[in-house]
Design a protein around this motif. Structure first.
Motif, PDB file in Angstrom:
ATOM      1  N   THR A  58      34.579  -2.052 -38.712  1.00  0.00           N
ATOM      2  CA  THR A  58      35.457  -1.668 -39.813  1.00  0.00           C
ATOM      3  C   THR A  58      36.924  -1.900 -39.467  1.00  0.00           C
ATOM      4  O   THR A  58      37.808  -1.625 -40.278  1.00  0.00           O
ATOM      5  CB  THR A  58      35.270  -0.181 -40.193  1.00  0.00           C
ATOM      6  OG1 THR A  58      35.582   0.637 -39.073  1.00  0.00           O
ATOM      7  CG2 THR A  58      33.851   0.081 -40.673  1.00  0.00           C
ATOM      8  N   LYS A  60      34.093  -0.483 -34.613  1.00  0.00           N
ATOM      9  CA  LYS A  60      33.845   0.465 -35.704  1.00  0.00           C
ATOM     10  C   LYS A  60      34.632   1.750 -35.449  1.00  0.00           C
ATOM     11  O   LYS A  60      34.444   2.403 -34.433  1.00  0.00           O
ATOM     12  CB  LYS A  60      32.342   0.767 -35.765  1.00  0.00           C
ATOM     13  CG  LYS A  60      31.899   1.568 -36.961  1.00  0.00           C
ATOM     14  CD  LYS A  60      30.370   1.512 -37.049  1.00  0.00           C
ATOM     15  CE  LYS A  60      29.871   2.048 -38.339  1.00  0.00           C
ATOM     16  NZ  LYS A  60      29.772   3.479 -38.393  1.00  0.00           N
ATOM     17  N   SER A  70      38.594  -0.456 -42.804  1.00  0.00           N
ATOM     18  CA  SER A  70      39.206   0.813 -42.394  1.00  0.00           C
ATOM     19  C   SER A  70      40.233   1.288 -43.398  1.00  0.00           C
ATOM     20  O   SER A  70      41.011   0.518 -43.933  1.00  0.00           O
ATOM     21  CB  SER A  70      39.853   0.665 -41.030  1.00  0.00           C
ATOM     22  OG  SER A  70      40.347   1.917 -40.593  1.00  0.00           O
ATOM     23  N   ILE A  82      29.047  -2.286 -45.549  1.00  0.00           N
ATOM     24  CA  ILE A  82      30.490  -2.267 -45.320  1.00  0.00           C
ATOM     25  C   ILE A  82      31.077  -3.390 -46.156  1.00  0.00           C
ATOM     26  O   ILE A  82      30.730  -4.560 -45.956  1.00  0.00           O
ATOM     27  CB  ILE A  82      30.829  -2.435 -43.824  1.00  0.00           C
ATOM     28  CG1 ILE A  82      30.250  -1.255 -43.039  1.00  0.00           C
ATOM     29  CG2 ILE A  82      32.340  -2.548 -43.631  1.00  0.00           C
ATOM     30  CD1 ILE A  82      30.331  -1.407 -41.546  1.00  0.00           C
ATOM     31  N   ARG A 101      33.339  -6.048 -47.030  1.00  0.00           N
ATOM     32  CA  ARG A 101      34.323  -6.919 -46.368  1.00  0.00           C
ATOM     33  C   ARG A 101      34.912  -7.938 -47.337  1.00  0.00           C
ATOM     34  O   ARG A 101      35.689  -8.787 -46.932  1.00  0.00           O
ATOM     35  CB  ARG A 101      33.675  -7.613 -45.186  1.00  0.00           C
ATOM     36  CG  ARG A 101      33.293  -6.663 -44.083  1.00  0.00           C
ATOM     37  CD  ARG A 101      32.837  -7.392 -42.820  1.00  0.00           C
ATOM     38  NE  ARG A 101      32.546  -6.419 -41.803  1.00  0.00           N
ATOM     39  CZ  ARG A 101      31.387  -5.797 -41.674  1.00  0.00           C
ATOM     40  NH1 ARG A 101      30.396  -6.071 -42.478  1.00  0.00           N
ATOM     41  NH2 ARG A 101      31.203  -4.912 -40.715  1.00  0.00           N
TER      42      ARG A 101
END
Length: 115
Positions: free
Chosen positions: A81, A86, A114, A103, A105
């Motif tokens: 992330t 991570k 993040s 996740i 992206r």
């Protein structure tokens, strides 16, 4: 529960994880399921940091361990992330059903999820 831990050294993050476990223990309702989400900023060790190992019950004697829901759904997948590792997590009581994890992206700058 939700948190955003400091960008600081590993001993401080470990103490923060201990405090999180204490607060969760004090505030959770009997019979409830715990979910802990947040940016843990565990740059030193990422998933193997002391703080995450403590929260998972692998280090330091946490009597109410949590598990990384992403790893339940995808044990060997790319959980990054932040560049290199991570730092963002959704943790849950052991045994909570996890059917999938993703996740994103594609809709975030530079492909990092993040924050």
């Amino acid at each position: 529960f939700n948190t955003h831990l400091c960008v600081c050294d590993e001993p401080t993050l470990y103490k923060s994880a201990q405090r999180l476990a204490e607060v969760i223990s004090q505030r959770r309702r009997p019979g409830s399921v715990v979910l802990l989400t947040g940016d843990f900023n565990v740059f030193n060790g990422f998933e193997n940091s002391q703080a995450l190992r403590f929260l998972r019950g692998e280090y330091g004697g946490n009597s109410n361990p949590l598990e990384d829901t992403f790893r339940v759904a995808d044990p060997s997948g790319n959980g990054e992330t932040f560049p290199g590792g991570k730092i963002d997590y959704i943790l849950a009581d052991y045994g909570v059903p996890v059917y999938s994890a993703h996740i994103d992206r594609e809709t975030v700058p530079y492909g990092q999820a993040s924050d």
